[in-house]
Design a protein around this motif. Sequence first.
Motif, PDB file in Angstrom:
ATOM      1  N   ILE A 162      22.576  25.137   1.771  1.00 42.52           N
ATOM      2  CA  ILE A 162      23.427  24.774   2.909  1.00 42.52           C
ATOM      3  C   ILE A 162      24.727  24.141   2.431  1.00 42.52           C
ATOM      4  O   ILE A 162      25.825  24.517   2.861  1.00 42.52           O
ATOM      5  N   THR A 163      24.623  23.170   1.521  1.00 44.18           N
ATOM      6  CA  THR A 163      25.831  22.475   1.077  1.00 44.18           C
ATOM      7  C   THR A 163      26.748  23.390   0.269  1.00 44.18           C
ATOM      8  O   THR A 163      27.977  23.234   0.321  1.00 44.18           O
ATOM      9  N   GLU A 164      26.176  24.338  -0.467  1.00 45.07           N
ATOM     10  CA  GLU A 164      27.024  25.268  -1.221  1.00 45.07           C
ATOM     11  C   GLU A 164      27.890  26.092  -0.275  1.00 45.07           C
ATOM     12  O   GLU A 164      29.094  26.263  -0.511  1.00 45.07           O
ATOM     13  N   GLU A 165      27.288  26.590   0.794  1.00 46.44           N
ATOM     14  CA  GLU A 165      28.064  27.364   1.759  1.00 46.44           C
ATOM     15  C   GLU A 165      29.048  26.472   2.512  1.00 46.44           C
ATOM     16  O   GLU A 165      30.164  26.902   2.825  1.00 46.44           O
ATOM     17  N   PHE A 166      28.652  25.230   2.782  1.00 42.69           N
ATOM     18  CA  PHE A 166      29.586  24.284   3.389  1.00 42.69           C
ATOM     19  C   PHE A 166      30.768  24.022   2.458  1.00 42.69           C
ATOM     20  O   PHE A 166      31.904  23.870   2.903  1.00 42.69           O
ATOM     21  N   GLY A 167      30.498  23.966   1.160  1.00 40.65           N
ATOM     22  CA  GLY A 167      31.563  23.741   0.190  1.00 40.65           C
ATOM     23  C   GLY A 167      32.579  24.865   0.179  1.00 40.65           C
ATOM     24  O   GLY A 167      33.775  24.634  -0.012  1.00 40.65           O
ATOM     25  N   LYS A 168      32.123  26.075   0.397  1.00 39.17           N
ATOM     26  CA  LYS A 168      33.041  27.220   0.432  1.00 39.17           C
ATOM     27  C   LYS A 168      33.993  27.137   1.613  1.00 39.17           C
ATOM     28  O   LYS A 168      35.141  27.594   1.535  1.00 39.17           O
TER      29      LYS A 168
ATOM     30  N   ARG B  34      20.815  31.256   3.605  1.00 40.42           N
ATOM     31  CA  ARG B  34      22.163  31.378   3.057  1.00 40.42           C
ATOM     32  C   ARG B  34      23.021  32.310   3.916  1.00 40.42           C
ATOM     33  O   ARG B  34      24.181  32.008   4.230  1.00 40.42           O
ATOM     34  N   ASN B  35      22.448  33.448   4.285  1.00 39.75           N
ATOM     35  CA  ASN B  35      23.202  34.413   5.088  1.00 39.75           C
ATOM     36  C   ASN B  35      23.618  33.816   6.431  1.00 39.75           C
ATOM     37  O   ASN B  35      24.725  34.063   6.915  1.00 39.75           O
ATOM     38  N   MET B  36      22.724  33.023   7.020  1.00 43.02           N
ATOM     39  CA  MET B  36      23.023  32.417   8.315  1.00 43.02           C
ATOM     40  C   MET B  36      24.164  31.411   8.196  1.00 43.02           C
ATOM     41  O   MET B  36      25.114  31.425   8.980  1.00 43.02           O
ATOM     42  N   VAL B  37      24.079  30.521   7.203  1.00 44.21           N
ATOM     43  CA  VAL B  37      25.121  29.512   7.029  1.00 44.21           C
ATOM     44  C   VAL B  37      26.434  30.181   6.644  1.00 44.21           C
ATOM     45  O   VAL B  37      27.507  29.798   7.126  1.00 44.21           O
ATOM     46  N   GLN B  38      26.346  31.183   5.798  1.00 45.56           N
ATOM     47  CA  GLN B  38      27.539  31.918   5.371  1.00 45.56           C
ATOM     48  C   GLN B  38      28.239  32.550   6.565  1.00 45.56           C
ATOM     49  O   GLN B  38      29.472  32.471   6.696  1.00 45.56           O
ATOM     50  N   SER B  39      27.467  33.140   7.457  1.00 48.60           N
ATOM     51  CA  SER B  39      28.041  33.765   8.655  1.00 48.60           C
ATOM     52  C   SER B  39      28.697  32.734   9.554  1.00 48.60           C
ATOM     53  O   SER B  39      29.784  32.966  10.101  1.00 48.60           O
ATOM     54  N   PHE B  40      28.035  31.579   9.706  1.00 46.19           N
ATOM     55  CA  PHE B  40      28.620  30.526  10.546  1.00 46.19           C
ATOM     56  C   PHE B  40      29.954  30.058   9.975  1.00 46.19           C
ATOM     57  O   PHE B  40      30.936  29.909  10.706  1.00 46.19           O
ATOM     58  N   VAL B  41      29.993  29.814   8.681  1.00 46.05           N
ATOM     59  CA  VAL B  41      31.225  29.328   8.055  1.00 46.05           C
ATOM     60  C   VAL B  41      32.338  30.363   8.182  1.00 46.05           C
ATOM     61  O   VAL B  41      33.486  30.020   8.503  1.00 46.05           O
ATOM     62  N   GLN B  42      32.017  31.628   7.954  1.00 43.99           N
ATOM     63  CA  GLN B  42      33.030  32.678   8.049  1.00 43.99           C
ATOM     64  C   GLN B  42      33.555  32.827   9.465  1.00 43.99           C
ATOM     65  O   GLN B  42      34.760  33.054   9.669  1.00 43.99           O
ATOM     66  N   ASP B  43      32.675  32.675  10.456  1.00 40.26           N
ATOM     67  CA  ASP B  43      33.072  32.890  11.852  1.00 40.26           C
ATOM     68  C   ASP B  43      33.729  31.670  12.484  1.00 40.26           C
ATOM     69  O   ASP B  43      34.561  31.814  13.392  1.00 40.26           O
ATOM     70  N   ASN B  44      33.338  30.469  12.037  1.00 38.29           N
ATOM     71  CA  ASN B  44      33.783  29.261  12.725  1.00 38.29           C
ATOM     72  C   ASN B  44      34.577  28.287  11.862  1.00 38.29           C
ATOM     73  O   ASN B  44      35.089  27.289  12.379  1.00 38.29           O
ATOM     74  N   TYR B  45      34.666  28.550  10.553  1.00 41.99           N
ATOM     75  CA  TYR B  45      35.304  27.581   9.669  1.00 41.99           C
ATOM     76  C   TYR B  45      36.318  28.243   8.736  1.00 41.99           C
ATOM     77  O   TYR B  45      36.385  27.917   7.549  1.00 41.99           O
TER      78      TYR B  45
END
Length: 378
Positions: free
Chosen positions: A74-80, A13-24
């Motif tokens: 993964i999809t929850e963080e993608f949804g954010k 979760r932390n990894m996907v969250q970081s990716f979304v925050q930094d790149n999305y």
Amino acid sequence: MDFDFTEEQTLLRNMVQSFVQDNYDFDSRMKIVRSDSGMSRENWSQFAELGLLAAPFDESLGGLGGGAVDTMIITEEFGKGLVTEPFLPTVVLCGGLLERHGSDAQKDMHLPPLISGEKIWALAYSEPKSRFNPANVQTTAKKDGDGFVLSGLKSVVNGGPWADYLIVSARTSGEGWQQDGISLFIVDKSADGVASQDYETIDGSRAADISFENVKLSAEALLGTLDAGLPLLEEALDYGIAAICGEAIGGMHKAHLATVEYCKTRNQFGVAIGSFQALQHRMVDMFMEYEQSVSLTYMVNMHVGGDAASRARAASGAKVQIGKAGRYIGQSAVHLHGGMGMSEELNVGHYFKRLTAIDAQLGSIDYHLKRFGSSEAA
């Protein structure tokens, strides 16, 4: 029931969250959505490098050995982040079908390039008159020597414009709404006779209506057993519902938070509108709908690997709640923001559009209410 996540799942979760925050962030997403392709190949490659495309697959197939809960994270963080890349159709729907029901040769041929991000897949099962029922199939695959000839039309194929391969449901015997006689086929989208009409959907993603005109398929294109593809398709759709529910609660969470923050800062009559009791009640109702959705999302992801009857009840029950809650939270978020809630420049309107699209994706509220009732009666 234990809803605690493992240490590995927390790290995921932390990894996907970081990716979304930094790149999305919102501006980056809008650039992607407004581009000609509507997705970022660079982001897709990064998903592969981070192991996200490999997460749900067994280690023997080159995956990371995760399960439905890992996919949900993964999809929850993608949804954010309102991620538009086709994780659901490629990894969850088609990748899951290949892993669970593909032959060894099909797995060896197709899963490595899927996991590496080289190939994108889409599930073509919906038809103009199917009304969400996967058994209502008019597309046909007629025997032709050792192979088949595929003809028909599939509508609203999510991720279809980006796909290299399709998994297509077709009737190989019977007619109309018959449960038996449906088979699944792997189709190269570049094959002769395949035509795609691509378009943008309301939520900024891409879909396609794909026609098949006398497309020749080899015997090796058959996925699973001849005439027995419907249970496989229904299983895949339930896995898809479990994943898309995760995306939905991610979007609901962000829409609710944005609304609360806005009501704290928007002043009217000399005070913040968040101090008005009626609006406080509305935001509490939004939060309650979100929490109920989280509970049912966790429930379906814990039951999706069970027997068919339990899986169907859990999936349809969760999809009904997600549809109702997504509509209420999305509409309330826009309402409390006022007219600016629907502007392109504010993220709330985009969450509303995505939640509205999720409501119709993989079956509407009405369809799943009927399905849930039928499963209970059985």
